[in-house]
Design a protein around this motif. Sequence first.
Motif, PDB file in Angstrom:
ATOM      1  N   PHE A 122      72.060  66.605  20.461  1.00  0.00           N
ATOM      2  CA  PHE A 122      71.319  66.158  21.909  1.00  0.00           C
ATOM      3  C   PHE A 122      72.537  66.701  22.981  1.00  0.00           C
ATOM      4  O   PHE A 122      72.100  67.034  24.033  1.00  0.00           O
ATOM      5  N   LEU A 126      71.154  70.189  23.821  1.00  0.00           N
ATOM      6  CA  LEU A 126      70.267  69.881  24.800  1.00  0.00           C
ATOM      7  C   LEU A 126      71.193  69.610  26.068  1.00  0.00           C
ATOM      8  O   LEU A 126      70.660  69.351  27.251  1.00  0.00           O
ATOM      9  N   LEU A 128      72.725  66.758  27.016  1.00  0.00           N
ATOM     10  CA  LEU A 128      72.458  65.442  27.669  1.00  0.00           C
ATOM     11  C   LEU A 128      73.946  64.852  27.800  1.00  0.00           C
ATOM     12  O   LEU A 128      74.711  65.271  26.943  1.00  0.00           O
ATOM     13  N   VAL A 133      73.768  59.403  25.308  1.00  0.00           N
ATOM     14  CA  VAL A 133      73.104  59.775  23.951  1.00  0.00           C
ATOM     15  C   VAL A 133      73.836  58.813  22.930  1.00  0.00           C
ATOM     16  O   VAL A 133      73.352  58.108  22.121  1.00  0.00           O
ATOM     17  N   ALA A 136      72.759  55.197  22.967  1.00  0.00           N
ATOM     18  CA  ALA A 136      71.485  55.099  22.263  1.00  0.00           C
ATOM     19  C   ALA A 136      71.661  55.136  20.912  1.00  0.00           C
ATOM     20  O   ALA A 136      71.028  54.338  20.128  1.00  0.00           O
TER      21      ALA A 136
ATOM     22  N   LEU B 300      66.512  57.365  23.184  1.00  0.00           N
ATOM     23  CA  LEU B 300      66.550  58.730  22.627  1.00  0.00           C
ATOM     24  C   LEU B 300      65.498  59.760  22.992  1.00  0.00           C
ATOM     25  O   LEU B 300      65.427  60.781  23.676  1.00  0.00           O
ATOM     26  N   LEU B 303      65.162  60.310  26.712  1.00  0.00           N
ATOM     27  CA  LEU B 303      66.108  61.359  27.074  1.00  0.00           C
ATOM     28  C   LEU B 303      65.573  62.806  26.572  1.00  0.00           C
ATOM     29  O   LEU B 303      65.264  63.544  27.390  1.00  0.00           O
ATOM     30  N   GLY B 304      65.021  62.744  25.514  1.00  0.00           N
ATOM     31  CA  GLY B 304      64.408  63.856  24.666  1.00  0.00           C
ATOM     32  C   GLY B 304      63.100  64.306  25.695  1.00  0.00           C
ATOM     33  O   GLY B 304      62.949  65.435  26.096  1.00  0.00           O
ATOM     34  N   TRP B 307      63.994  65.854  29.202  1.00  0.00           N
ATOM     35  CA  TRP B 307      64.697  67.070  28.751  1.00  0.00           C
ATOM     36  C   TRP B 307      63.748  68.234  28.637  1.00  0.00           C
ATOM     37  O   TRP B 307      63.492  69.076  29.355  1.00  0.00           O
TER      38      TRP B 307
END
Lengths: 326, 318, 342
Positions: A122, A126, A128, A133, A136, B300, B303-304, B307
């Motif tokens: 992540f 990605l 982020l 992250v 989470a 998560l 967020l994904g 994205w």
Amino acid sequence: MTMSTAAAPARPRRAMDSLTQRYLVLVGLIVIASVGFGIANENFYSLANIGILLRSIAVLFLVSMGMTFIMLTGGIDLSVGSNVAFAGGVGVIALTATDSAALGFVAAILAGMAIGAINGVFIGRLRLSAFMVTLATFALARGLALVIYDADSINVSNAAFLWLGGQSWGSLPVVIPFVALVFVALSVLLYRAPFGRDVYAAGSNFNTAFVLGRMPQRTLVWVYVLSGALAGLSAIITVGRVSSGQPWTGLYLEFDAITAVILGGTSLFGGRGRLLGTILGVLLYGIIINGLVLTGTNPYLQSLIKGLILLGVVLLDTLVQRRKAQ
Amino acid sequence: MPDLSRVMRERNIIFVTLALCLVFYLISPRFLSLDNMSAISRQIVPIGLIALGQFFVVVSGNIDLSMGMGSVLFAIVLGVFFGLTGGVALGIVAVIVCSLALGFFNGVLVAKLGLPAFIVTLSMLFSAQGLSGLIIPRGQQIFLMGDFFRFIGAETFLGLYWSFLFLLALFALAWVVYNHTSWGAAVIAVGNSEENARLAGVNVDRVKIGVFMVSGLCSGFAGIMLSSRMGFVQPGLDGNGLLLDGIAAIIIGGTLILGGRGTIGGAFWGLLFIGIINNALNLLNVEDVWHQVFKGAVILAALGANWLLWQSRQVEAH
Amino acid sequence: MTFKTGLMAATALATLGAPAWAQEDTLDIVFINDGHVAPYHVAWLKGFEDAIEAYDEAFEDTEITGRWLSAEGSLEKMIQQTEVTINEGPDVMFVNAINVDAFEPLVAKAQEAGITWIAVHSPMESADYSFTLGDVVNGTNQGMAICALSGGEPYKVGVMLGQAGNPSGEARREGILKGIATCDNVEVVAEQPADWDTVKAQSIAENWLTQFEDLDAISGVTDAYMYPSIAIATNSGKDLDFFGYDGDIPILQQMKDGPVKADILLSGTREGWNFVQMAYRIHKGETPDKVYDFYTPLVMTEENHKIALENGFPEDVEVYYVDQALDVAANGYLEFGPDSVK
């Protein structure tokens, strides 16, 4: 110009100097704290107490070293404490299912790496925010630990599995030389292997590192996986220490680790810091906590002292550097 | 095209939040009942205040970790003054003064001494936690009874809680300040690049001290709301939970943790998102051991999803 | 037990007043708890410290000192504190273990060092003594009180639980449900853990009040849940009954003409005093029961007790009325002071 710094991203001389200075400050504080607590309590210097102290911060050593790698890349890992509980849970379940300590070890470390890999993908792939992250996965890993254990603890009696965290040679806990070994291995990785240079490069300037083909996104993934693996090792030590698997283990460990790494002079913005600083930071932190326990200090006062020490060390460091710069 | 991307990010979180609402509604129709909506609106007030204060700090490229424990400390300051004098006014004044002072202190250390905000406010987190237990006379919980606390905690206007209206008003004010004043622009400029901001004539130090005073004041308000809703104060309330929920709200709402980018609207939707998850976990009687798994996985996933949508838009734009 | 100068407290006492160094006999008590923030913990600390002072003053031939440590909810921290304390070598240790299995090796180590180990709340076979609460029995009493005061009509109650997996919380839950099962008009409409956390309890209470409009009562495994629940119900103008557990003084004060119908009189202050009394008795060579049950009456108002008895509440359950309960909770020495062992 930027190119040359990134191509040889080894610590520039000025940063080294200020770090060395920070280490001297830390050593000084450690001496002052030890002498102070030694006067307040004669038991502080007993061999047994030193053994207790070192053993109690063994896990913090490991986790903080992983955190150092992450913070060198400019990231942060809030999930390590939860990950210690989760990895321990997987390890203990594997152990009870197969009755093989080796499989238990492997399972714990793989589980820790799995959470690390989620973080890494992540954050690294990605792009982020590391804070978000790992916040989470902080919840996720703790939750999975609770589910695995069904919120209860599991007793462990397998001597081989408990050896690392529980055994002592006299007053010397086995885990101390083990931590020293890990320190040496990680130092080699950070200072002698190409990976270490990639870590510093990713932290100094991600985009430059990217352009130069250092693949910082891959480095980030591996750094979080490494932190996860160290959480897995910590899980094994913790289980050995308390001869049981506990779903609530490692609570707020990340805060302690971050504090210790910052005390050790590693920059939050990446690219600056060394493992030695982290070792000193953990030692100072451990000595203070141990001393406050010995003197029976009010827990609220302990929090206040913790806050003031953190601020004081960083402030002192800044002031010393400013004076030097003038 | 930074403007377009901003709108897109904001819209994503709206989609995700509405989708979540639909899922919860299908599981339990009670979720969308008026009663439950109003319960959510009240529950999000302290988190919302933390999120709002944090928003300006984060956009300016900093972070304030002391907001959660700060609000617990200020709740206790209010309680102690109320316990001593039996009156509210003095307590409120004390909270406002103390919270601004804390913010000022944070801001000065960050701006003038160049210390990282993370470290300064982490040490303030520990200190506030310690002080919250040291200023309250030992062995006491202080009940906060009276018209003021009932008004803040439970009175409604047109079916909406006054505390929620207060939060909405603050969000509106923040929207104006952020989008239509030079100070708002200065905060963004500092978050993007301190150097450029300085070259453009922005007083960077003053902006930094300002955002921390805003976040300090917001945690003071959060403390007042928290204690009024509880009806009593004690040390050891979970300030860190509030803090993390507040940060999660604004980041889910598209605020860049590195600073320089974010929208008030996004922060508000992120706040609703967090409030809805917290509420649904209780409302749907999710078994306790799954709470954390669920919360982590949903964040998560959000967020994904954010994205994915964001990436695909970028691809389209090319 | 050689001459020890271990404690700051001892030094402080010595510099404060009497020439303590001349005294031969010392009793050093350490109490290691899992936390320090819940109202119950605060009361505990107060009772313990007050009692230490009172005993030290009352018995001039013995220097009595005590320390109270909080592990702040962390098992590792608790183990470290225990190891450090054993190394210090006090006379008596009270340990409220977060997990008893993890402490087995340390019990052996403490006993080797000549320290008396008293396991608090969760009994341990290996410990010298266990100080227990009878959570199931107390919970059952609360459950039966709910039945007896429900008025025979259909009666809906929500039960707030402890942290999942916590033995004390589980035992209390088991008892409460067992007590409620003795009648069939009381229905448990919701059960939720609030993790001993007042803020969580607050959200849960708010949700329940909107979710179950005809909720009649909230029962909890700790009084910490009662504070926000009462405040929220009062503020929303709802007339609910509350059944508490702990005997916190502010909650007992809400009983006369208030919404709290019954409470379990553990009382942190009482218990803190009882710890010191027990340590002193052991120090003087007495041997209490290996599993020592804390004396825990139920608290109701006199009127409610009468109503309950009419509705079939068992007569053999010990009940204190509110004034008496407040008295012993506020003044631990009444039951467990130096006079009780002279």
